[in-house]
Write a protein that holds these residues in place. Structure first.
Motif: not given
Ligand SMILES: [Zn+2]
Ligand SMILES: [Zn+2]
Length: 371
Positions: A72-75, A83-90, A144-151
């Motif tokens: 899922x993406x976020x509003x 607008x809908x954006x993939x701002x969590x990197x899913x 196993x899961x994976x998530x992008x991390x902030x810098x």
């Protein structure tokens, strides 16, 4: 297969069709179609929604090893327009898991089954539950899961073998008093007095200070248009956080009687509803060790970070809470992500994606071999 080109291709396709939780129809259809082309037995529409699984059976008894991504993406409201954006990197997570699924299908493990899990609605915190309740993940031994991390947590070329998400819950309270004329307060029960007593009581909760936890009143709505009458109703909300599940259980157990008694102290009544939440991360240390080996194999010793503790929540942890025999692992991938997750302008370096794919493939191969 050139995984560098392939993972970017999939990422761009998914990035161009962001969809909010439980509405990931195009995303799910695309992922299911590609999994089927790669030879997986695909199940779609899981839980009456958009969940997808793909299973590849070696035909030899062995563990069921899963890779999970969220879809899922976020509003966001940008310049006054929603607008809908993939701002969590899913989109990145799904692209990495699908590419890993294809690479593993081309050179499958010699025993057990591979199970690819694309879940809806992680941001709504009940997408994983929709897959669990449908019985779609009962057969998993390892996931196993994976998530992008902030810098701020990890840079390109770095990864952590364990992300320790906290538990977070939202609770609501409905406070009821008795209305009366403002000149005759003794004939009523002021719901605002009761709510104030509740705020004080909540702030006086004591749990072991060695553990990280907090509870805050995040909503207090009472009174109305009539400013010379005693308000008979207050709506309250509370944000609960704890870094481990036992502490959260303690907090969740204390809250309802405390709210009821605080309201009763001024003659009001109150009822508490736990609106929802997610458990804290609990990992299998054997799987964390395998994730560590997989990261070192791909990024070298210099790319291996220590486990990261984050106050953010993740519904991935329901998979093990509902199936305690499951051995979970959750990798955090550095990718020079700025300015942050859930920011509509979130950007990251795509060079991280093939590294994530390789780490997932290494993890699966090592987990199957060690099982
Ligand atoms: Zn998110
Ligand atoms: Zn996320």
């Amino acid at each position: 297969m050139n995984i560098v080109a392939r993972v970017e291709e999939i990422y761009h396709i998914l990035h161009a069709m962001p969809e909010v939780g439980f509405s990931e129809h195009r995303t799910a259809a695309y992922l299911a179609g590609e999994l089927a082309k790669a030879g997986y037995a695909v199940q779609t529409g899981i839980g009456g929604s958009t969940g997808v699984t793909g299973t590849l059976d070696s035909g030899v008894p062995g563990p069921v090893v899963g890779l999970r991504a969220d879809m899922d993406a976020l509003l966001h409201t940008v310049d006054g327009v929603e607008k809908c954006v993939h701002s969590c990197g899913h989109d990145a997570h799904s692209a990495m898991v699908l590419t890993a699924a294809e690479a593993l299908a081309a050179a499958p493990p010699a025993k057990g089954k591979l199970k690819i899990v694309f879940q809806p609605a992680e941001e709504k915190l009940d997408g994983a539950l929709s897959m669990i309740d449908a019985g779609a993940v009962d057969d998993l031994d390892i996931l196993a899961g994976i998530h992008l991390r902030p810098i701020q947590e990890a840079s390109l070329g770095q990864a952590t073998p364990a992300l320790y998400h906290g538990s977070s819950y939202i609770a609501l309270a409905d406070v009821k008093g008795v209305t009366a004329h403002g000149a005759r307060p003794h004939l009523g029960v002021n719901a605002i007095d009761a709510a104030a007593a509740v705020v004080g009581a909540v702030n006086a909760i004591r749990l072991n200070p060695v553990e990280a936890w907090s509870i805050k009143t995040t909503k207090l709505q009472a009174g109305g248009a009539t400013l010379n009458a005693i308000p008979d109703r207050a709506e309250m909300a509370f944000d609960l956080r704890a870094q481990n599940n036992a502490t959260m259980d303690g907090l969740l157990a204390k809250l309802p009687p405390l709210v009821e008694h605080a309201a009763a102290a001024v003659g009001a009544t109150a009822s508490v509803t736990i609106k929802g939440g997610v458990p804290a991360a609990e990992y299998n240390q054997g799987m964390v060790a395998i994730a560590r080996e997989a990261i070192v194999a791909v990024l070298g010793d210099q790319g291996l970070l220590a486990p990261i503790v984050t106050p953010g929540g993740e519904d991935f942890h329901y998979f093990v809470k509902k199936n305690p025999k499951l051995k979970p692992a959750y990798i955090g991938l550095g990718c020079d992500l700025t300015p942050g997750l859930h920011h509509p302008d979130m950007k990251f370096n795509l060079a991280a994606l093939p590294k994530g794919v390789e780490i997932l493939c290494e993890f699966v191969r090592r987990a199957v071999a060690g099982a």
